[in-house]
Design an enzyme around this catalytic site. Structure first.
Site, PDB file in Angstrom:
ATOM      1  N   ASP A  30     -69.359  21.246  26.982  1.00 34.44           N
ATOM      2  CA  ASP A  30     -70.616  21.810  27.459  1.00 34.44           C
ATOM      3  C   ASP A  30     -70.372  22.519  28.796  1.00 34.44           C
ATOM      4  O   ASP A  30     -69.619  22.038  29.638  1.00 34.44           O
ATOM      5  CB  ASP A  30     -71.668  20.708  27.632  1.00 34.44           C
ATOM      6  CG  ASP A  30     -73.066  21.277  27.721  1.00 34.44           C
ATOM      7  OD1 ASP A  30     -73.834  21.122  26.756  1.00 34.44           O
ATOM      8  OD2 ASP A  30     -73.392  21.895  28.763  1.00 34.44           O
ATOM      9  N   ILE A  31     -71.013  23.642  28.971  1.00 36.60           N
ATOM     10  CA  ILE A  31     -70.824  24.436  30.185  1.00 36.60           C
ATOM     11  C   ILE A  31     -71.444  23.756  31.413  1.00 36.60           C
ATOM     12  O   ILE A  31     -71.054  24.051  32.547  1.00 36.60           O
ATOM     13  CB  ILE A  31     -71.402  25.861  29.983  1.00 36.60           C
ATOM     14  CG1 ILE A  31     -70.787  26.840  30.968  1.00 36.60           C
ATOM     15  CG2 ILE A  31     -72.920  25.858  30.083  1.00 36.60           C
ATOM     16  CD1 ILE A  31     -71.102  28.302  30.660  1.00 36.60           C
ATOM     17  N   ASN A  41     -81.299  16.785  20.807  1.00 36.52           N
ATOM     18  CA  ASN A  41     -82.606  17.204  21.290  1.00 36.52           C
ATOM     19  C   ASN A  41     -83.304  17.970  20.170  1.00 36.52           C
ATOM     20  O   ASN A  41     -82.710  18.855  19.549  1.00 36.52           O
ATOM     21  CB  ASN A  41     -82.454  18.096  22.526  1.00 36.52           C
ATOM     22  CG  ASN A  41     -82.043  17.307  23.749  1.00 36.52           C
ATOM     23  OD1 ASN A  41     -82.350  16.127  23.868  1.00 36.52           O
ATOM     24  ND2 ASN A  41     -81.343  17.959  24.665  1.00 36.52           N
ATOM     25  N   GLY A  56     -86.272  19.098  25.764  1.00 35.35           N
ATOM     26  CA  GLY A  56     -85.112  19.706  26.392  1.00 35.35           C
ATOM     27  C   GLY A  56     -84.254  20.589  25.513  1.00 35.35           C
ATOM     28  O   GLY A  56     -83.236  21.094  25.977  1.00 35.35           O
ATOM     29  N   GLN A  57     -84.630  20.786  24.240  1.00 37.07           N
ATOM     30  CA  GLN A  57     -83.810  21.669  23.414  1.00 37.07           C
ATOM     31  C   GLN A  57     -83.966  23.110  23.892  1.00 37.07           C
ATOM     32  O   GLN A  57     -85.087  23.604  24.053  1.00 37.07           O
ATOM     33  CB  GLN A  57     -84.196  21.562  21.926  1.00 37.07           C
ATOM     34  CG  GLN A  57     -83.242  22.351  21.033  1.00 37.07           C
ATOM     35  CD  GLN A  57     -83.513  22.157  19.535  1.00 37.07           C
ATOM     36  OE1 GLN A  57     -84.487  21.518  19.137  1.00 37.07           O
ATOM     37  NE2 GLN A  57     -82.647  22.732  18.718  1.00 37.07           N
ATOM     38  N   HIS A  73     -77.299  21.107  17.110  1.00 36.97           N
ATOM     39  CA  HIS A  73     -76.081  20.638  17.771  1.00 36.97           C
ATOM     40  C   HIS A  73     -76.307  19.238  18.291  1.00 36.97           C
ATOM     41  O   HIS A  73     -77.428  18.863  18.624  1.00 36.97           O
ATOM     42  CB  HIS A  73     -75.695  21.555  18.942  1.00 36.97           C
ATOM     43  CG  HIS A  73     -76.782  21.701  19.958  1.00 36.97           C
ATOM     44  ND1 HIS A  73     -77.844  22.551  19.765  1.00 36.97           N
ATOM     45  CD2 HIS A  73     -77.000  21.090  21.146  1.00 36.97           C
ATOM     46  CE1 HIS A  73     -78.662  22.468  20.800  1.00 36.97           C
ATOM     47  NE2 HIS A  73     -78.172  21.571  21.662  1.00 36.97           N
ATOM     48  N   HIS A  78     -75.047  16.468  21.292  1.00 33.41           N
ATOM     49  CA  HIS A  78     -74.352  16.261  22.556  1.00 33.41           C
ATOM     50  C   HIS A  78     -73.562  14.965  22.420  1.00 33.41           C
ATOM     51  O   HIS A  78     -74.154  13.890  22.225  1.00 33.41           O
ATOM     52  CB  HIS A  78     -75.351  16.101  23.708  1.00 33.41           C
ATOM     53  CG  HIS A  78     -76.207  17.294  23.956  1.00 33.41           C
ATOM     54  ND1 HIS A  78     -75.939  18.217  24.933  1.00 33.41           N
ATOM     55  CD2 HIS A  78     -77.345  17.717  23.343  1.00 33.41           C
ATOM     56  CE1 HIS A  78     -76.879  19.151  24.932  1.00 33.41           C
ATOM     57  NE2 HIS A  78     -77.742  18.867  23.979  1.00 33.41           N
TER      58      HIS A  78
END
Ligand code: 5GP
Length: 124
Positions: free
Chosen positions: A34-35, A90, A96-97, A103, A105
């Site tokens: 994740d960035i 999410n 928070g999506q 996807h 996390h």
């Protein structure tokens, strides 16, 4: 494709149009760091197809692909942590999506304190 008709950010990562640190890949799944990590290990695991916008759609539309995603999460966790992990999907902007290409996390070995409040990865 997203609802806007543009390829999703994750489709572009899978196509190598946008750089990311890819940690695992199968025919149908890709996993990358994740960035904006919210835990010591924070990896996004996503189907290459953008057909499903969230995990509910994925489970209904292609349960086998959801199983594959979980298997990739387990395999990745075995290599990057002690094999124990959280898997967060999410589902909806209100929790928070931000990317509507399903996807998970993968968070491991433990989340950083105070980083999982409302507006980031959902609720504790
Ligand atoms: P969501 O908020 O939709 O559950 O999760 C989207 C995740 O994608 C966020 O944790 C965000 O940091 C990550 N993300 C968004 N854009 C990029 C990107 O360009 N590269 C990477 N590696 N992660 C991204």
């Amino acid at each position: 494709m997203s609802s806007t008709g543009e390829p999703s950010i994750f489709t572009r990562i899978a196509a190598r149009e946008i750089p990311a640190t890819i940690v695992a890949e199968t025919d149908r799944i890709i996993a990358f760091n994740d960035i904006a990590p919210q835990a010591p290990v924070h990896i996004v695991i996503t189907p290459k197809t953008s057909q499903y916008s969230n995990v509910v759609e994925l489970a209904a539309g292609d349960p086998g692909l959801l199983v594959e995603l979980v298997e990739v999460a387990n395999a990745v966790a075995a290599t990057v942590s002690n094999g124990q992990f959280r898997l967060v999907f999410n589902t909806g902007a209100a929790v928070g999506q931000t990317v509507f290409h399903v996807h998970a996390h993968l968070l491991a070995p433990q989340t950083a304190a105070g980083t999982l409040g409302e507006g980031t990865l959902g609720f504790r």
